[in-house]
Design an enzyme around this catalytic site. Structure first.
Site, PDB file in Angstrom:
ATOM      1  N   CYS A  85      -5.744 -23.779  -8.740  1.00  0.00           N
ATOM      2  CA  CYS A  85      -6.305 -23.217 -10.169  1.00  0.00           C
ATOM      3  C   CYS A  85      -6.134 -23.659 -11.241  1.00  0.00           C
ATOM      4  O   CYS A  85      -4.958 -23.853 -11.773  1.00  0.00           O
ATOM      5  CB  CYS A  85      -5.682 -21.651  -9.994  1.00  0.00           C
TER       6      CYS A  85
ATOM      7  N   CYS B  92      -4.394 -21.469 -14.160  1.00  0.00           N
ATOM      8  CA  CYS B  92      -3.067 -21.298 -13.644  1.00  0.00           C
ATOM      9  C   CYS B  92      -2.201 -22.469 -14.408  1.00  0.00           C
ATOM     10  O   CYS B  92      -1.060 -22.381 -14.641  1.00  0.00           O
ATOM     11  CB  CYS B  92      -2.868 -21.043 -12.403  1.00  0.00           C
TER      12      CYS B  92
END
Length: 106
Positions: free
Chosen positions: A28, A31
């Site tokens: 991600c 993230c």
């Protein structure tokens, strides 16, 4: 940040104390953007234990909690969900801290 190891551990941890579960994944990009600021956020909120939950490893927990976007944060105190910052959008340090500040107010 402690990493969640099992569903049993999740159920045990959330039962007592104040915890913020951060749902994330290695792939991600949003993230990864917030990763460098997380130690600072953790140090500002010593009342909470922060737990990293790998979305791919614990997809059942994500489904149970309706976590469909990451990074996302869900707070528990003594077994009760006290708040959530759940969306697929990129989050800033300021937004994360506002979320946690909002938990203290309630």
């Amino acid at each position: 940040m402690k990493k969640l190891e099992s569903i049993e551990q999740f159920n045990e941890i959330k039962k007592s104390g104040k915890h913020i579960f951060m749902f994330s994944a290695d792939w991600c990009p949003d993230c990864r953007v917030i990763e460098p600021i997380l130690p600072e956020v953790e140090s500002k909120y010593p009342d909470y234990q922060f737990i990293y939950v790998d979305r791919d490893e614990f997809i059942d927990i994500c489904a149970d909690l309706s976590i469909f976007g990451i990074p996302s944060f869900v707070a528990f105190e003594d077994g009760t969900e006290t708040g959530r910052f759940v969306s697929k959008d990129r989050k800033t340090q300021e937004e994360i801290e506002q979320f946690i500040d909002g938990l203290k107010a309630s």
